[in-house]
Motif scaffolding. Structure first.
Motif, PDB file in Angstrom:
ATOM      1  N   PHE A   1       0.834  -1.210   0.000  1.00  0.00           N
ATOM      2  CA  PHE A   1       0.000   0.000   0.000  1.00  0.00           C
ATOM      3  C   PHE A   1       0.868   1.259   0.000  1.00  0.00           C
ATOM      4  N   TRP A   2       1.915   1.280   0.803  1.00  0.00           N
ATOM      5  CA  TRP A   2       2.819   2.425   0.822  1.00  0.00           C
ATOM      6  C   TRP A   2       3.428   2.641  -0.559  1.00  0.00           C
ATOM      7  N   GLY A   3       3.839   1.572  -1.203  1.00  0.00           N
ATOM      8  CA  GLY A   3       4.424   1.667  -2.542  1.00  0.00           C
ATOM      9  C   GLY A   3       3.443   2.224  -3.560  1.00  0.00           C
ATOM     10  N   GLU A   4       2.199   1.800  -3.467  1.00  0.00           N
ATOM     11  CA  GLU A   4       1.181   2.307  -4.382  1.00  0.00           C
ATOM     12  C   GLU A   4       0.928   3.802  -4.152  1.00  0.00           C
ATOM     13  N   LEU A   5       0.862   4.204  -2.903  1.00  0.00           N
ATOM     14  CA  LEU A   5       0.622   5.614  -2.602  1.00  0.00           C
ATOM     15  C   LEU A   5       1.742   6.520  -3.105  1.00  0.00           C
ATOM     16  N   ALA A   6       2.939   5.972  -3.213  1.00  0.00           N
ATOM     17  CA  ALA A   6       4.096   6.759  -3.636  1.00  0.00           C
ATOM     18  C   ALA A   6       4.142   6.990  -5.145  1.00  0.00           C
ATOM     19  N   GLN A   7       3.341   6.279  -5.905  1.00  0.00           N
ATOM     20  CA  GLN A   7       3.374   6.377  -7.361  1.00  0.00           C
ATOM     21  C   GLN A   7       2.447   7.484  -7.868  1.00  0.00           C
ATOM     22  N   PRO A   8       2.932   8.336  -8.779  1.00  0.00           N
ATOM     23  CA  PRO A   8       2.116   9.463  -9.244  1.00  0.00           C
ATOM     24  C   PRO A   8       0.932   9.074 -10.127  1.00  0.00           C
ATOM     25  N   ASN A   9       0.963   7.899 -10.742  1.00  0.00           N
ATOM     26  CA  ASN A   9      -0.142   7.515 -11.622  1.00  0.00           C
ATOM     27  C   ASN A   9      -1.170   6.617 -10.928  1.00  0.00           C
ATOM     28  N   ARG A  10      -1.120   6.579  -9.601  1.00  0.00           N
ATOM     29  CA  ARG A  10      -2.091   5.811  -8.813  1.00  0.00           C
ATOM     30  C   ARG A  10      -3.063   6.772  -8.149  1.00  0.00           C
ATOM     31  N   ARG A  11      -4.304   6.331  -8.028  1.00  0.00           N
ATOM     32  CA  ARG A  11      -5.312   7.072  -7.286  1.00  0.00           C
ATOM     33  C   ARG A  11      -6.000   6.084  -6.356  1.00  0.00           C
ATOM     34  N   PHE A  12      -5.970   6.381  -5.060  1.00  0.00           N
ATOM     35  CA  PHE A  12      -6.561   5.507  -4.050  1.00  0.00           C
ATOM     36  C   PHE A  12      -7.603   6.270  -3.254  1.00  0.00           C
ATOM     37  N   LEU A  13      -8.685   5.594  -2.940  1.00  0.00           N
ATOM     38  CA  LEU A  13      -9.795   6.184  -2.212  1.00  0.00           C
ATOM     39  C   LEU A  13     -10.137   5.331  -1.002  1.00  0.00           C
ATOM     40  N   VAL A  14     -10.713   5.964   0.000  1.00  0.00           N
ATOM     41  CA  VAL A  14     -11.314   5.223   1.104  1.00  0.00           C
ATOM     42  C   VAL A  14     -12.748   5.697   1.269  1.00  0.00           C
ATOM     43  N   ALA A  15     -13.581   4.802   1.740  1.00  0.00           N
ATOM     44  CA  ALA A  15     -14.953   5.123   2.128  1.00  0.00           C
ATOM     45  C   ALA A  15     -15.011   4.988   3.644  1.00  0.00           C
ATOM     46  N   GLU A  16     -15.587   5.978   4.291  1.00  0.00           N
ATOM     47  CA  GLU A  16     -15.693   5.960   5.750  1.00  0.00           C
ATOM     48  C   GLU A  16     -17.148   6.100   6.177  1.00  0.00           C
ATOM     49  N   GLU A  17     -17.440   5.487   7.294  1.00  0.00           N
ATOM     50  CA  GLU A  17     -18.744   5.650   7.934  1.00  0.00           C
ATOM     51  C   GLU A  17     -18.482   5.825   9.420  1.00  0.00           C
ATOM     52  N   ASP A  18     -18.944   6.932   9.955  1.00  0.00           N
ATOM     53  CA  ASP A  18     -18.733   7.250  11.372  1.00  0.00           C
ATOM     54  C   ASP A  18     -17.261   7.144  11.765  1.00  0.00           C
ATOM     55  N   GLY A  19     -16.367   7.628  10.893  1.00  0.00           N
ATOM     56  CA  GLY A  19     -14.947   7.631  11.182  1.00  0.00           C
ATOM     57  C   GLY A  19     -14.241   6.303  10.977  1.00  0.00           C
ATOM     58  N   ARG A  20     -14.951   5.294  10.521  1.00  0.00           N
ATOM     59  CA  ARG A  20     -14.391   3.955  10.305  1.00  0.00           C
ATOM     60  C   ARG A  20     -14.210   3.717   8.814  1.00  0.00           C
ATOM     61  N   VAL A  21     -13.049   3.213   8.416  1.00  0.00           N
ATOM     62  CA  VAL A  21     -12.834   2.845   7.020  1.00  0.00           C
ATOM     63  C   VAL A  21     -13.662   1.599   6.730  1.00  0.00           C
ATOM     64  N   VAL A  22     -14.594   1.722   5.764  1.00  0.00           N
ATOM     65  CA  VAL A  22     -15.463   0.599   5.415  1.00  0.00           C
ATOM     66  C   VAL A  22     -15.236   0.119   3.988  1.00  0.00           C
ATOM     67  N   GLY A  23     -14.362   0.819   3.268  1.00  0.00           N
ATOM     68  CA  GLY A  23     -14.062   0.402   1.907  1.00  0.00           C
ATOM     69  C   GLY A  23     -12.887   1.182   1.369  1.00  0.00           C
ATOM     70  N   TYR A  24     -12.321   0.667   0.297  1.00  0.00           N
ATOM     71  CA  TYR A  24     -11.172   1.305  -0.327  1.00  0.00           C
ATOM     72  C   TYR A  24     -11.068   0.805  -1.759  1.00  0.00           C
ATOM     73  N   GLY A  25     -10.365   1.557  -2.566  1.00  0.00           N
ATOM     74  CA  GLY A  25     -10.123   1.133  -3.930  1.00  0.00           C
ATOM     75  C   GLY A  25      -9.003   1.946  -4.521  1.00  0.00           C
ATOM     76  N   GLY A  26      -8.376   1.399  -5.540  1.00  0.00           N
ATOM     77  CA  GLY A  26      -7.286   2.103  -6.187  1.00  0.00           C
ATOM     78  C   GLY A  26      -7.157   1.725  -7.643  1.00  0.00           C
ATOM     79  N   ILE A  27      -6.698   2.681  -8.438  1.00  0.00           N
ATOM     80  CA  ILE A  27      -6.445   2.448  -9.849  1.00  0.00           C
ATOM     81  C   ILE A  27      -5.045   2.919 -10.204  1.00  0.00           C
ATOM     82  N   VAL A  28      -4.552   2.385 -11.286  1.00  0.00           N
ATOM     83  CA  VAL A  28      -3.345   2.882 -11.939  1.00  0.00           C
ATOM     84  C   VAL A  28      -3.787   3.319 -13.331  1.00  0.00           C
ATOM     85  N   VAL A  29      -3.312   4.481 -13.757  1.00  0.00           N
ATOM     86  CA  VAL A  29      -3.659   5.004 -15.070  1.00  0.00           C
ATOM     87  C   VAL A  29      -2.405   5.042 -15.926  1.00  0.00           C
TER      88      VAL A  29
END
Length: 141
Positions: free
Chosen positions: A27-55
């Motif tokens: 995950f750290w490696g993916e976040l460091a890449q400029p052509n990656r986009r990662f998202l999280v979904a939160e509910e009441d401050g809790r991470v309930v989902g995530y996703g990422g793409i490379v373009v």
């Protein structure tokens, strides 16, 4: 997704994907890449989902997507997928690709309802479970 989300996302990833889960370092490696986009979904401050793409030019590839077990079937995965699609379009992509486990029918149904079509099958792609992957693609522009 920001660096402070990595521990929560990794915990969710581990619960969902067990032995095939990404490591914290991945995950750290993916976040460091400029052509990656990662998202999280939160509910009441809790991470309930995530996703990422490379373009990469006209193609974008969903690298990962996951939704907490107690949140599945509530639209979180669809919302993440649609936002990833929007980010891919903003980056200039015209197609979105992904792999899905051949034994994950709920995810396949979601992807097909969002315009994805199967273009290939990768034998024994998901290890260590020895499960095939279906390669799906959608036109997004």
């Amino acid at each position: 997704m920001r660096w402070w989300d990595v521990a929560d996302v990794h915990a969710l990833e581990s619960d969902l994907f067990g032995r095939g889960a990404w490591s914290v370092e991945a995950f750290w490696g993916e976040l460091a890449q400029p052509n990656r986009r990662f998202l999280v979904a939160e509910e009441d401050g809790r991470v309930v989902g995530y996703g990422g793409i490379v373009v990469a030019g006209a193609d974008a590839d969903v690298q990962t997507i996951g939704v907490a077990r107690d949140q599945q079937g509530r639209g979180t995965g669809r919302a993440l997928l649609r936002e990833l699609r929007a980010r891919a379009v903003d980056a200039g992509a015209t197609h979105l690709l992904l792999e899905v486990r051949a034994d994950n029918e709920p995810a396949q149904n979601l992807y097909r309802s969002e315009g994805f079509e199967q273009i290939a099958r990768r034998a024994r792609y998901y290890q260590p479970d020895d499960v095939d992957a279906l390669v799906l693609r959608a036109r997004i522009s």
